[in-house]
Design an enzyme around this catalytic site. Structure first.
Site, short mmCIF file in Angstrom:
data_model
loop_
_atom_site.label_atom_id
_atom_site.label_comp_id
_atom_site.label_asym_id
_atom_site.label_seq_id
_atom_site.Cartn_x
_atom_site.Cartn_y
_atom_site.Cartn_z
N LYS A 257 0.84 -1.20 0.00
CA LYS A 257 0.00 0.00 0.00
C LYS A 257 0.87 1.25 0.00
CE LYS A 257 -3.74 -2.11 2.59
NZ LYS A 257 -3.41 -2.98 3.70
N1 GLU Z 1 -6.38 -8.81 6.58
C1 GLU Z 1 -5.29 -9.50 5.97
C2 GLU Z 1 -4.59 -8.56 5.00
O1 GLU Z 1 -5.13 -7.54 4.64
C3 GLU Z 1 -5.77 -10.72 5.20
C4 GLU Z 1 -5.47 -11.95 5.92
C5 GLU Z 1 -6.00 -13.22 5.29
O2 GLU Z 1 -6.39 -13.24 4.13
O3 GLU Z 1 -6.03 -14.19 6.03
O4 GLU Z 1 -3.49 -8.85 4.60
#
Ligand code: GLU
Length: 274
Positions: A257
């Site tokens: 990001k």
């Molecule tokens: N919230 C995690 C991320 O944005 C994703 C984790 C997952 O897919 O288990 O990287």
């Protein structure tokens, strides 16, 4: 029925890596006549914003990636039978499951504060050992722990790693991956401020949302060990995992990001090539 999910953290723009993960999940669901779920992983209260969630949802829509369950693309209201789809609204669910682990002795209330934990880690490192936290010599019994918390003390809930063995993952992308259990110490499920941590929420949600395949970025491979331990502790069926390799920039650094990966260069977008 194949059920997959894309679970972004709303801490910035949707980036190219995230868009690819979403696309693969979406295509996998379509290919198998399955369902695609969007789940917002916003337990990091300091970094998550509503604005970021709105932008990521708008970008997914712009890409033509539609989901069967999750926040409604326009109103953001929960859409589907497994909600809420925002983790910050599922705190009670996580607490109930953490309590179950405490009841069965798989987790314990830990009243040690940051300073004490840091001192333990420092001592371990001086002894040449990995700085992994283990249970204190005397674990506070759950009833006493709850009474102390009711009186205003703070405690984390920590999963207790007792078995020494290898956990074997047959990853759909990477093949067999072995994780020795001593790669991790006793890990936190619920922080002392009451907020659950990613590894814990992810397992509870994937299980309750009946996710069959977890297709996600390679950076989560090492999380899979803790997650496998939790699946076993709860007796949940373990989904199939596929960890997708990173997309690197020309400098061989991972796109993120914050590093060259914004999907929509919002102020420079000159239209798609003819
Ligand atoms: N919230 C995690 C991320 O944005 C994703 C984790 C997952 O897919 O288990 O990287």
């Amino acid at each position: 029925m194949v059920r997959v999910r894309f679970a972004p953290s709303p801490t910035g723009y949707l980036h190219v890596g995230g868009a690819r993960t979403a696309l693969y999940n979406y295509l996998f669901a379509k290919h198998h006549g399955g369902q695609f779920i969007l789940r917002v992983e916003d337990t990091d209260l300091e970094r998550s914003t509503d604005e970021s969630m709105r932008m990521q949802i708008a970008d997914l829509k712009w890409l033509g990636i539609n989901w069967d369950e999750g926040p409604h693309p326009e109103t953001h209201a929960d859409m589907g039978p497994h909600g809420p789809y925002r983790q910050s609204r599922r705190k009670e669910i996580y607490m109930q499951y953490a309590e179950k682990l405490v009841e069965t002795g798989r987790a314990y209330f830990d009243f040690r504060g940051d300073a004490e934990l840091e001192a333990i880690k420092e001592r371990l490192m001086k002894e040449g050992k990995p700085p992994q936290i283990e249970a204190p010599a005397e674990i506070v019994p759950p009833a006493e722990a709850r009474a102390r918390i009711a009186r205003g003390e703070q405690a984390a809930i920590r999963y207790r790693v007792t078995e020494k063995r290898d956990y074997v993952l047959n990853d759909l992308v990477r093949g067999e991956v072995r994780f020795p259990s001593d790669m991790v110490g006793d890990f936190v499920c619920i922080r002392s401020n009451g907020m659950p941590v990613y590894n814990f929420c992810c397992v509870i949600d994937d299980a309750l949302m009946q996710i069959t395949h977890v297709l996600r970025a390679e950076e989560h491979l090492s999380n899979t060990l803790r997650q496998m331990m939790l699946y076993e502790a709860f007796g949940f069926p373990i989904p199939k995992f596929g960890h997708l390799s990173f997309i690197l920039g020309p400098d061989k650094q991972k796109l993120s990001k914050r590093h060259g990966g914004n999907i929509l260069p919002r102020f420079q977008f000159k239209g798609l090539p003819a």
